[in-house]
Design an enzyme around this catalytic site. Structure first.
Site, PDB file in Angstrom:
ATOM      1  N   TYR A  46      50.623  53.961  51.067  1.00  0.00           N
ATOM      2  CA  TYR A  46      49.308  53.883  50.409  1.00  0.00           C
ATOM      3  C   TYR A  46      48.803  55.306  50.158  1.00  0.00           C
ATOM      4  CZ  TYR A  46      49.080  48.885  51.645  1.00  0.00           C
ATOM      5  OH  TYR A  46      49.321  47.531  51.779  1.00  0.00           O
TER       6      TYR A  46
HETATM    7  N1  LIG Z   1      52.023  43.544  51.843  1.00  0.00           N
HETATM    8  C1  LIG Z   1      51.784  43.801  50.581  1.00  0.00           C
HETATM    9  O1  LIG Z   1      52.682  43.861  49.737  1.00  0.00           O
HETATM   10  C2  LIG Z   1      50.362  44.055  50.152  1.00  0.00           C
HETATM   11  C3  LIG Z   1      50.056  44.129  48.784  1.00  0.00           C
HETATM   12  C4  LIG Z   1      48.739  44.358  48.424  1.00  0.00           C
HETATM   13  C5  LIG Z   1      47.759  44.506  49.398  1.00  0.00           C
HETATM   14  N2  LIG Z   1      48.079  44.452  50.719  1.00  0.00           N
HETATM   15  C6  LIG Z   1      47.052  44.604  51.775  1.00  0.00           C
HETATM   16  O2  LIG Z   1      45.994  43.697  51.516  1.00  0.00           O
HETATM   17  C7  LIG Z   1      44.740  44.402  51.389  1.00  0.00           C
HETATM   18  C8  LIG Z   1      43.880  43.731  50.338  1.00  0.00           C
HETATM   19  O3  LIG Z   1      44.674  43.542  49.188  1.00  0.00           O
HETATM   20  P1  LIG Z   1      44.203  43.309  47.738  1.00  0.00           P
HETATM   21  O4  LIG Z   1      43.651  44.576  47.245  1.00  0.00           O
HETATM   22  O5  LIG Z   1      45.313  42.696  46.996  1.00  0.00           O
HETATM   23  O6  LIG Z   1      43.020  42.245  47.978  1.00  0.00           O
HETATM   24  P2  LIG Z   1      42.004  41.488  47.076  1.00  0.00           P
HETATM   25  O7  LIG Z   1      40.958  41.057  48.049  1.00  0.00           O
HETATM   26  O8  LIG Z   1      42.661  40.426  46.249  1.00  0.00           O
HETATM   27  O9  LIG Z   1      41.400  42.565  46.056  1.00  0.00           O
HETATM   28  C9  LIG Z   1      40.589  43.600  46.530  1.00  0.00           C
HETATM   29  C10 LIG Z   1      39.932  44.264  45.351  1.00  0.00           C
HETATM   30  O10 LIG Z   1      39.051  43.355  44.716  1.00  0.00           O
HETATM   31  C11 LIG Z   1      37.858  44.022  44.314  1.00  0.00           C
HETATM   32  N3  LIG Z   1      36.783  43.450  45.109  1.00  0.00           N
HETATM   33  C12 LIG Z   1      36.730  43.269  46.449  1.00  0.00           C
HETATM   34  N4  LIG Z   1      35.585  42.688  46.826  1.00  0.00           N
HETATM   35  C13 LIG Z   1      34.881  42.513  45.696  1.00  0.00           C
HETATM   36  C14 LIG Z   1      33.613  41.966  45.440  1.00  0.00           C
HETATM   37  N5  LIG Z   1      32.845  41.495  46.433  1.00  0.00           N
HETATM   38  N6  LIG Z   1      33.191  41.910  44.143  1.00  0.00           N
HETATM   39  C15 LIG Z   1      33.949  42.365  43.145  1.00  0.00           C
HETATM   40  N7  LIG Z   1      35.172  42.908  43.343  1.00  0.00           N
HETATM   41  C16 LIG Z   1      35.630  42.981  44.596  1.00  0.00           C
HETATM   42  C17 LIG Z   1      38.077  45.514  44.631  1.00  0.00           C
HETATM   43  O11 LIG Z   1      38.727  46.146  43.533  1.00  0.00           O
HETATM   44  P3  LIG Z   1      37.968  46.769  42.260  1.00  0.00           P
HETATM   45  O12 LIG Z   1      36.625  47.263  42.699  1.00  0.00           O
HETATM   46  O13 LIG Z   1      38.870  47.839  41.805  1.00  0.00           O
HETATM   47  O14 LIG Z   1      37.878  45.650  41.288  1.00  0.00           O
HETATM   48  C18 LIG Z   1      39.081  45.448  45.776  1.00  0.00           C
HETATM   49  O15 LIG Z   1      39.851  46.594  45.913  1.00  0.00           O
HETATM   50  C19 LIG Z   1      45.155  45.832  51.033  1.00  0.00           C
HETATM   51  O16 LIG Z   1      44.175  46.792  51.401  1.00  0.00           O
HETATM   52  C20 LIG Z   1      46.427  45.995  51.837  1.00  0.00           C
HETATM   53  O17 LIG Z   1      46.102  46.310  53.185  1.00  0.00           O
HETATM   54  C21 LIG Z   1      49.368  44.216  51.107  1.00  0.00           C
END
Ligand SMILES: NC(=O)c1ccc[n+]([C@@H]2O[C@H](COP(=O)([O-])OP(=O)(O)OC[C@H]3O[C@@H](n4cnc5c(N)ncnc54)[C@H](OP(=O)(O)O)[C@@H]3O)[C@@H](O)[C@H]2O)c1
Length: 336
Positions: A60
């Site tokens: 990351y």
């Molecule tokens: N193992 C893997 O391959 C893998 C892959 C991905 C992630 N992860 C882990 O999972 C965690 C979360 O992943 P994800 O980013 O995919 O999760 P997600 O919850 O689907 O998306 C998070 C994104 O959504 C937006 N967001 C979050 N809360 C919001 C709200 N209340 N209102 C509007 N937009 C909102 C933000 O991006 P914007 O503000 O840019 O829109 C935020 O970065 C990561 O930090 C990581 O630790 C693991």
């Protein structure tokens, strides 16, 4: 109503974790990341609210996320936190995956070197949960589980997890007799339910926790994007959401309807639905600001009726892959 401080077991391990884990993928330098001060506020708000489960990875922001988590951990009691990091994910450079075959290996050599580097960046002597990030397609599960076992015995990691691996591989790893597979980290949300066919049953069979990532569909399920291309956030950068199939928008319509009924936001409803699924004690959340974090944490306080949960489940039902479609039809109504 659930609270961040309602700690529960992670799989069959002795780790006790909050019902939502904080993902640190937004900590660092990527275009979708929060600045350092904002990242600190997000971390503090989560921990001060009772949260104890923090997830990062060596790739990351090319290690910057781990450095920041390490810095923030020094401002709290490190032992209060269940710290998770990962090795062997692809690197990213200018948004493009970098696949250097010397580093993109799940093998022992890369695992040990990656952990040593992670411990240095995190400034800790062990991590509580160590993940294989993404399967490399060739390293045998025997080598991975044996190396994990040695790291557990050396006291450098407490428990192990597998992320983004095939279901057959996770099953084999769980049966090798090495350290238990404590958890599987996999994409799961109302718009991505493919893991229900194989991974969820295997997790229940072996007592493994499933830890969903992408529970908000990368922000899509917050409802901030519109069919005509409106909305700002990570997904707008590359604008892939403009070509999303109509079925995804229809799921979002139902999420919006339920949110209006209960006076919540779509993000809260979508995340709440994930928290109500079996075998998923601690879904990941990601935030770019403390405001987003506060909103998503509100998902724990929601109360949805069974009828509302069923509507969300029905509106997002995936087509079952073979043989699960046939099995569901033939076995419907049989005692379990
Ligand atoms: N193992 C893997 O391959 C893998 C892959 C991905 C992630 N992860 C882990 O999972 C965690 C979360 O992943 P994800 O980013 O995919 O999760 P997600 O919850 O689907 O998306 C998070 C994104 O959504 C937006 N967001 C979050 N809360 C919001 C709200 N209340 N209102 C509007 N937009 C909102 C933000 O991006 P914007 O503000 O840019 O829109 C935020 O970065 C990561 O930090 C990581 O630790 C693991």
């Amino acid at each position: 109503m659930t609270r961040l401080g309602d700690y529960r077991p992670l799989g069959r391990s002795g780790l006790r974790v909050s019902p939502l884990a904080l993902g640190a993928m937004t900590f660092g330098t990527g275009s979708f990341c929060a600045g350092d001060d904002t990242a600190r506020k997000i971390f503090r708000a989560y921990v001060e609210g009772g949260g104890n489960f923090v997830d990062t990875a060596d790739n990351y922001s090319a290690g910057r996320s781990e450095e920041l988590v390490g810095e923030f951990l020094r401002e709290v009691d490190r032992d209060d936190v269940v710290l998770a990091t990962k090795y062997s994910g692809p690197g990213f450079s200018d948004g493009e995956p970098r696949s250097d075959p010397r580093r993109r290996s799940n093998g022992r050599k890369n695992m040990v070197a990656s952990l040593e580097a992670s411990l240095r960046r995190l400034r800790v002597d062990h991590v509580d949960l160590y993940w294989l990030h993404i399967w490399d397609g060739f390293t045998p599960a025997e080598e991975v589980m044996a190396a994990f076992g040695d790291l557990v015995r050396a006291g450098k990691i407490r428990a192990v997890g597998l992320s983004d691996v095939p279901a057959w591989y996770a099953t084999k790893a769980a049966m090798l007799g090495g350290p238990p597979v404590t958890a599987l980290q996999l994409e799961y949300s109302l718009v991505e339910r493919a893991i229900e066919a194989e991974y969820v049953p295997l997790a229940r069979e072996f007592g493994i926790a499933v830890q969903p990532w992408g529970a908000l569909g990368g922000g899509f399920l917050s409802g901030k994007y519109t069919r005509d291309g409106g909305g700002t956030g990570r997904l707008a950068d590359g604008a892939p959401y403009r070509s999303l199939p109509e079925t995804r928008w229809a799921v979002l319509d139902t999420v919006r309807e339920v949110a209006a009924e209960v006076g919540a936001t779509p993000a809260q409803v979508a995340l709440h639905w994930v928290t109500r699924q079996a075998a998923m004690p601690a879904p990941l959340i990601g935030a770019r600001s403390p405001e987003q974090l506060a909103e998503t944490l509100g998902a724990l306080e929601l109360v949805l009726t069974d009828a509302q949960l069923d509507r969300l489940t029905a509106a997002s039902a995936p087509e079952l892959p073979f043989p699960h479609g046939i099995l569901a039809r033939l076995n419907a109504g049989l005692p379990r």
